[in-house]
Motif scaffolding. Structure first.
Motif, mmCIF file in Angstrom:
data_model
loop_
_atom_site.group_PDB
_atom_site.id
_atom_site.type_symbol
_atom_site.label_atom_id
_atom_site.label_comp_id
_atom_site.label_asym_id
_atom_site.label_seq_id
_atom_site.Cartn_x
_atom_site.Cartn_y
_atom_site.Cartn_z
ATOM 1 N N ALA A 362 -32.933 -1.280 60.159
ATOM 2 C CA ALA A 362 -33.748 -0.348 60.947
ATOM 3 C C ALA A 362 -33.077 1.020 61.039
ATOM 4 O O ALA A 362 -33.744 2.058 60.988
ATOM 5 C CB ALA A 362 -33.989 -0.917 62.342
ATOM 6 N N ALA A 363 -31.753 1.026 61.183
ATOM 7 C CA ALA A 363 -31.024 2.301 61.272
ATOM 8 C C ALA A 363 -31.200 3.102 59.987
ATOM 9 O O ALA A 363 -31.401 4.327 60.023
ATOM 10 C CB ALA A 363 -29.549 2.042 61.537
ATOM 11 N N MET A 364 -31.146 2.434 58.834
ATOM 12 C CA MET A 364 -31.354 3.134 57.560
ATOM 13 C C MET A 364 -32.794 3.607 57.424
ATOM 14 O O MET A 364 -33.061 4.719 56.981
ATOM 15 C CB MET A 364 -30.981 2.215 56.390
ATOM 16 C CG MET A 364 -29.505 1.895 56.302
ATOM 17 S SD MET A 364 -29.021 1.115 54.736
ATOM 18 C CE MET A 364 -29.898 -0.453 54.839
ATOM 19 N N HIS A 365 -33.716 2.738 57.812
ATOM 20 C CA HIS A 365 -35.133 3.048 57.673
ATOM 21 C C HIS A 365 -35.528 4.239 58.531
ATOM 22 O O HIS A 365 -36.324 5.094 58.113
ATOM 23 C CB HIS A 365 -35.948 1.811 58.063
ATOM 24 C CG HIS A 365 -37.411 1.941 57.839
ATOM 25 N ND1 HIS A 365 -38.318 1.036 58.337
ATOM 26 C CD2 HIS A 365 -38.157 2.856 57.178
ATOM 27 C CE1 HIS A 365 -39.535 1.396 57.979
ATOM 28 N NE2 HIS A 365 -39.462 2.498 57.279
ATOM 29 N N GLU A 435 -42.614 -9.391 73.213
ATOM 30 C CA GLU A 435 -41.217 -9.348 73.645
ATOM 31 C C GLU A 435 -40.319 -9.533 72.435
ATOM 32 O O GLU A 435 -40.704 -10.129 71.438
ATOM 33 C CB GLU A 435 -40.957 -10.462 74.664
ATOM 34 C CG GLU A 435 -39.540 -10.506 75.199
ATOM 35 C CD GLU A 435 -39.359 -11.613 76.223
ATOM 36 O OE1 GLU A 435 -39.307 -11.296 77.416
ATOM 37 O OE2 GLU A 435 -39.270 -12.796 75.822
ATOM 38 N N GLY A 436 -39.104 -9.018 72.520
ATOM 39 C CA GLY A 436 -38.139 -9.224 71.449
ATOM 40 C C GLY A 436 -37.594 -7.925 70.907
ATOM 41 O O GLY A 436 -38.267 -6.892 70.896
ATOM 42 N N HIS A 441 -36.951 -2.387 69.801
ATOM 43 C CA HIS A 441 -35.988 -1.400 69.305
ATOM 44 C C HIS A 441 -36.313 -0.831 67.927
ATOM 45 O O HIS A 441 -35.701 0.167 67.530
ATOM 46 C CB HIS A 441 -34.591 -2.034 69.260
ATOM 47 C CG HIS A 441 -34.111 -2.540 70.582
ATOM 48 N ND1 HIS A 441 -33.951 -1.709 71.676
ATOM 49 C CD2 HIS A 441 -33.771 -3.795 70.999
ATOM 50 C CE1 HIS A 441 -33.521 -2.428 72.712
ATOM 51 N NE2 HIS A 441 -33.409 -3.690 72.332
ATOM 52 N N TYR A 442 -37.236 -1.446 67.210
ATOM 53 C CA TYR A 442 -37.558 -0.990 65.854
ATOM 54 C C TYR A 442 -38.869 -0.215 65.920
ATOM 55 O O TYR A 442 -39.947 -0.765 65.761
ATOM 56 C CB TYR A 442 -37.664 -2.195 64.925
ATOM 57 C CG TYR A 442 -37.508 -1.902 63.450
ATOM 58 C CD1 TYR A 442 -37.724 -0.637 62.911
ATOM 59 C CD2 TYR A 442 -37.138 -2.915 62.571
ATOM 60 C CE1 TYR A 442 -37.579 -0.387 61.561
ATOM 61 C CE2 TYR A 442 -36.983 -2.679 61.211
ATOM 62 C CZ TYR A 442 -37.201 -1.421 60.712
ATOM 63 O OH TYR A 442 -37.063 -1.181 59.370
ATOM 64 N N ARG A 446 -42.882 -1.362 65.276
ATOM 65 C CA ARG A 446 -43.849 -1.366 66.380
ATOM 66 C C ARG A 446 -45.070 -0.523 66.037
ATOM 67 O O ARG A 446 -46.213 -0.929 66.279
ATOM 68 C CB ARG A 446 -43.169 -0.851 67.646
ATOM 69 C CG ARG A 446 -44.056 -0.853 68.876
ATOM 70 C CD ARG A 446 -43.257 -0.539 70.139
ATOM 71 N NE ARG A 446 -42.671 0.790 70.120
ATOM 72 C CZ ARG A 446 -41.361 1.045 70.022
ATOM 73 N NH1 ARG A 446 -40.498 0.057 69.916
ATOM 74 N NH2 ARG A 446 -40.908 2.291 70.032
ATOM 75 N N ASN A 447 -44.847 0.643 65.448
ATOM 76 C CA ASN A 447 -45.971 1.512 65.085
ATOM 77 C C ASN A 447 -46.869 0.872 64.028
ATOM 78 O O ASN A 447 -48.095 0.965 64.103
ATOM 79 C CB ASN A 447 -45.447 2.854 64.586
ATOM 80 C CG ASN A 447 -44.794 3.669 65.687
ATOM 81 O OD1 ASN A 447 -44.981 3.390 66.874
ATOM 82 N ND2 ASN A 447 -44.026 4.668 65.308
ATOM 83 N N TYR A 448 -46.258 0.235 63.038
ATOM 84 C CA TYR A 448 -47.047 -0.425 62.000
ATOM 85 C C TYR A 448 -47.870 -1.578 62.582
ATOM 86 O O TYR A 448 -49.015 -1.796 62.179
ATOM 87 C CB TYR A 448 -46.127 -0.971 60.903
ATOM 88 C CG TYR A 448 -45.762 0.037 59.837
ATOM 89 C CD1 TYR A 448 -46.702 0.913 59.306
ATOM 90 C CD2 TYR A 448 -44.466 0.098 59.327
ATOM 91 C CE1 TYR A 448 -46.363 1.834 58.318
ATOM 92 C CE2 TYR A 448 -44.112 1.012 58.339
ATOM 93 C CZ TYR A 448 -45.067 1.872 57.840
ATOM 94 O OH TYR A 448 -44.732 2.770 56.855
ATOM 95 N N LEU A 449 -47.297 -2.297 63.543
ATOM 96 C CA LEU A 449 -48.030 -3.409 64.157
ATOM 97 C C LEU A 449 -49.266 -2.887 64.888
ATOM 98 O O LEU A 449 -50.375 -3.409 64.723
ATOM 99 C CB LEU A 449 -47.115 -4.172 65.112
ATOM 100 C CG LEU A 449 -47.696 -5.434 65.760
ATOM 101 C CD1 LEU A 449 -46.598 -6.482 65.953
ATOM 102 C CD2 LEU A 449 -48.336 -5.133 67.107
ATOM 103 N N HIS A 450 -49.081 -1.865 65.700
ATOM 104 C CA HIS A 450 -50.209 -1.306 66.459
ATOM 105 C C HIS A 450 -51.283 -0.746 65.517
ATOM 106 O O HIS A 450 -52.482 -0.956 65.742
ATOM 107 C CB HIS A 450 -49.718 -0.214 67.404
ATOM 108 C CG HIS A 450 -49.049 -0.718 68.635
ATOM 109 N ND1 HIS A 450 -49.703 -0.917 69.824
ATOM 110 C CD2 HIS A 450 -47.767 -1.098 68.863
ATOM 111 C CE1 HIS A 450 -48.866 -1.378 70.740
ATOM 112 N NE2 HIS A 450 -47.682 -1.495 70.181
#
Length: 493
Positions: A362-365, A435-436, A441-442, A446-450
């Motif tokens: 996630a940090a790289m992405h 939750e999770g 934190h990613y 989260r944006n892709y899921l929504h």
């Protein structure tokens, strides 16, 4: 003079030949690099196509999930990839619960004990206290009795430090909710058997409940553990406390699961654990869901074949934090082998399974620096790659994006599938709590899921499915479950 002229001519010719040779080498080197770059780009494009999740495919996945849910409830798991657990939770919170309650959450080797005072609809939650305790290795290596005695002792110490009343008394005998967050440590000696996800009436689980209650009694506690449930059910309880339209809860972290509320009339009585309830709380175990429409790649197939549970947990291997980084590593390894993405020498650490964690991925992405400085730092830190080209850093970020987008969008399809099963997409608003750490934190995940849920439902219906982050964090759902059960008359389990 002639000798000098000859020498000059020979030198000139030699220099020319060297220049020609060097030029040829440079041209060959450039040509090879251009071929490697084209091959790398082609591999990225091919991988992106294989991971593609157009809306039509998302609906196919959602519809297959609905079919699997129905198949389990209709035929008791004869033709379903799911192994749904109908819990013995008697009721979910109404939001009107008042009083002081305790809850316990267990994950890996950590015991989280919580307490809080609920004020119903008119007052906020107050007196919230949390204490996380690491279970010592000698206790983990001991007997089941020793482990449960340790847990009961820690609960007793916590209650003594945070009593309901100033005199240390209880207003009434409390029911204690015990939620489990996976993965659990493999050596937890519950009743002499490694504890796994099993049905609520499983003898191992029921035996553990009885043993816990016995241990609490031995420590003078007027408390009763009423059940052990997946923390997704705890998340559902928290969602219901705040909103009556909360119908499901999703865990998206290192592992994944979903829990939802099914009308009792839609469940055969032979499966129901709570025959007097109008709704049943079900842990879906959706990590085991499989469908021919899931966008699997050769990298997913090899990961599954080499895993500890080949053929199982396919959905989880696509969307959970445990596996996302590993898929990225496998793709980068193949590129390094076939296109020299990181230079002529193959980085040895790149061949180490599961060395790339999802937080590092996630940090790289999510690196927005001009030169992808975080990507460079993480490649050095994780894989020992001391230097790489700007193009290689862009490829790494792109592979992370492809894997993340696929996982998040498929998880979104799963959410839509649950709401569709309940028949609420077109008629009622539905709240789904998530939750999770993966969701929390990613940000890009989260944006892709929504966005996947919005794309599937369109502007006309997307407002009917509301996705919220869970209230209070991991383990807090145990409090809401305890509150609902304490105020619900029910015999011991």
């Amino acid at each position: 003079m002639r000798k000098q002229q000859v020498t000059v001519v020979v030198a000139a010719v030699s220099t020319t030949l060297v220049a020609v040779a060097v030029g040829a080498l440079i041209r060959r080197w450039k040509k090879r690099k251009e071929q490697e770059l084209r091959q790398t780009r082609n591999m990225v494009k091919k991988f992106a196509r294989e991971c593609g999740t157009p809306v039509t495919k998302l609906w196919q996945v959602a519809d297959d999930l609905v079919s699997n849910m129905k198949a389990y409830l209709d035929s008791s798991n004869e033709s379903s990839t799911l192994n749904m657990i109908i819990s013995n939770v008697a009721s979910l919170p109404s939001g009107e619960e008042e009083g002081f309650f305790y809850g316990v959450n267990l994950q890996d080797t950590n015991l989280l004990i919580l307490c809080a005072r609920l004020g119903g609809k008119n007052k906020p939650i107050s007196d919230l206290h949390r204490e996380e305790i690491s279970i010592p290795s000698n206790v983990l290596a001991g007997t089941s009795e020793e482990l449960l005695d340790f847990v009961a002792m820690e609960i007793a110490k916590f209650v003594q430090a945070h009593p309901e009343n100033e005199d240390g008394s209880f207003t009434k005998r409390k029911k204690l909710s015990f939620t489990l967050s996976y993965p659990l440590h493999k050596s937890l000696p519950f009743s002499g058997t490694t504890f796994q996800r099993k049905s609520s009436d499983d003898p191992v689980r029921q035996g553990l409940v009885k043993d816990l209650n016995r241990a609490l009694k031995n420590h003078g506690m007027k408390m009763h553990v009423f059940a052990l449930v997946d923390d997704s059910i705890g998340g559902l309880a928290g969602g219901r406390y705040y909103n009556r339209d909360s119908v499901a809860a999703i865990t998206l972290g290192m592992t994944t699961n979903a829990a939802y509320v099914e009308p009792a009339e839609d469940v055969p009585s032979v499966l129901a654990q709570s025959p007097n309830s109008t709704e049943l709380v079900i842990s879906m175990e959706w990590g085991n869901f499989n469908s021919p429409h899931l966008p699997l790649t050769p990298f997913d197939v090899s990961l599954d074949a080499e895993s500890s549970n080949p053929g199982n947990g396919i959905f989880e291997k696509l969307i959970s934090g445990k596996y996302l980084g590993e898929i990225v590593r496998r793709v980068l390894l193949k590129m390094a082998q076939e296109t020299a993405l990181f230079g002529g020498n193959l980085p040895k650490k790149l061949m180490t399974p599961y060395i790339l964690s999802t937080p590092d991925m996630a940090a790289m992405h999510q690196d927005t620096s001009e030169d992808r400085e975080v990507v460079s730092e993480k490649l050095k830190e994780v894989f020992g790659i001391n230097s790489c080209t700007p193009m290689a850093r862009e490829v790494v970020a792109e592979v992370c994006d492809i894997v993340t987008e696929r996982g998040a969008r498929i998880a979104g399809a799963g959410i839509v599938g649950i709401v569709k099963k309940l028949g609420r997409i077109e008629t009622r608003k539905s709240v789904v709590t998530v939750e999770g750490g993966l969701y929390e934190h990613y940000r890009i995940f989260r944006n892709y899921l929504h966005s996947s849920v919005w794309e599937m439902l369109g502007s006309d219906l997307s407002d009917n499915v509301i996705i919220e982050h869970s209230h209070g964090g991991s383990g807090t759902g145990a409090l809401f479950l305890a509150a609902a059960q304490t105020q619900t008359p029910r015999g011991d389990i």
